[in-house]
Motif scaffolding. Structure first.
Motif, short mmCIF file in Angstrom:
data_model
loop_
_atom_site.label_atom_id
_atom_site.label_comp_id
_atom_site.label_asym_id
_atom_site.label_seq_id
_atom_site.Cartn_x
_atom_site.Cartn_y
_atom_site.Cartn_z
N UNK A 13 43.62 20.10 35.00
CA UNK A 13 42.26 20.44 35.44
C UNK A 13 42.28 21.16 36.77
N UNK A 14 43.12 20.68 37.70
CA UNK A 14 43.24 21.34 39.00
C UNK A 14 43.85 22.73 38.83
N UNK A 15 44.91 22.86 38.02
CA UNK A 15 45.55 24.15 37.80
C UNK A 15 44.57 25.15 37.19
N UNK A 16 43.82 24.74 36.20
CA UNK A 16 42.85 25.62 35.54
C UNK A 16 41.73 26.01 36.51
N UNK A 17 41.24 25.05 37.30
CA UNK A 17 40.17 25.34 38.26
C UNK A 17 40.62 26.37 39.30
N UNK A 18 41.84 26.20 39.81
CA UNK A 18 42.36 27.15 40.80
C UNK A 18 42.54 28.53 40.17
N UNK A 19 43.05 28.60 38.96
CA UNK A 19 43.23 29.88 38.28
C UNK A 19 41.89 30.58 38.06
N UNK A 20 40.88 29.85 37.62
CA UNK A 20 39.55 30.44 37.42
C UNK A 20 38.97 30.95 38.74
N UNK A 21 39.15 30.18 39.80
CA UNK A 21 38.64 30.60 41.11
C UNK A 21 39.34 31.88 41.57
N UNK A 22 40.66 31.92 41.46
CA UNK A 22 41.40 33.11 41.89
C UNK A 22 41.06 34.33 41.02
N UNK A 23 40.88 34.12 39.72
CA UNK A 23 40.52 35.22 38.83
C UNK A 23 39.13 35.76 39.18
N UNK A 24 38.19 34.86 39.50
CA UNK A 24 36.85 35.33 39.85
C UNK A 24 36.88 36.10 41.17
N UNK A 25 37.69 35.67 42.15
CA UNK A 25 37.83 36.43 43.39
C UNK A 25 38.42 37.81 43.12
N UNK A 26 39.42 37.86 42.26
CA UNK A 26 40.08 39.14 41.96
C UNK A 26 39.12 40.12 41.29
N UNK A 27 38.29 39.64 40.41
CA UNK A 27 37.38 40.51 39.68
C UNK A 27 36.20 40.95 40.55
N UNK A 28 35.70 40.07 41.39
CA UNK A 28 34.49 40.41 42.16
C UNK A 28 34.76 41.14 43.46
N UNK A 29 35.99 41.12 43.99
CA UNK A 29 36.23 41.75 45.28
C UNK A 29 36.91 43.10 45.19
N UNK A 30 37.46 43.50 44.06
CA UNK A 30 38.10 44.81 43.95
C UNK A 30 37.19 45.72 43.16
N UNK A 31 36.72 46.79 43.81
CA UNK A 31 35.76 47.65 43.13
C UNK A 31 36.23 49.07 42.94
N UNK A 32 37.49 49.37 43.21
CA UNK A 32 37.91 50.76 43.13
C UNK A 32 39.21 50.94 42.40
#
Length: 158
Positions: free
Chosen positions: A25-44
């Protein structure tokens, strides 16, 4: 000495299941958080099509050589009262007079629309943008035209 009423606790299947589920659960939560940061902060993108960029590479190198042959030098770009300012020196190391300068300011991660800037020369020879540039970090794509020659460059403005 141990009291007689204290019994050792048994490690049961429930405990093993709870530990395993908690770990994943912790591993999946951290992966989802990091994936959401990666998708929302890179725009170019660096280049839209790497194959096309590779085909134009030699052409870009030749243009860079031509620009270097002009001998022009652009000072560090600074902000002054919300406007962007730069000095352009000619091959003789004097201020380049009467150049036409335009620029497109883009936010590095694409969070805002690009801003088109045009420059005018002031009495000191410095080229100052006609419009203000909002605060923040910007990537300027500058085009300088003078005497039938062109120079294109990219610079950061903080």
């Amino acid at each position: 000495m141990k009291p007689e009423s204290a019994k050792p606790r048994k490690f049961t299947g429930y405990h093993a299941t709870a530990i395993i589920v908690s770990f994943f659960g912790v591993v999946i939560a951290v992966n989802l958080l990091m994936a959401s940061f990666a998708v929302t902060t890179f725009g170019g993108t660096v280049v839209d099509n790497s194959y096309v960029a590779s085909q134009k590479y030699n052409e870009w190198l030749e243009k860079a050589r031509e620009q270097a042959a002009h001998g022009w030098d652009v000072s560090k770009i600074v902000r002054h009262e919300g406007k962007v300012a730069m000095t352009v020196l000619g091959a003789d190391e004097t201020v380049l007079q009467g150049a036409e300068i335009t620029a497109t300011a883009s936010h590095p991660v694409g969070r805002t629309d690009p801003v088109e800037l045009s420059f005018r020369q002031d009495s000191t020879g410095t080229y100052v943008s006609s419009d203000t540039l909002p605060e923040g970090r910007w990537k300027l794509r500058i085009l300088i035209t003078h005497g039938g020659k062109e120079m294109a460059l990219a610079r950061d403005v903080l």
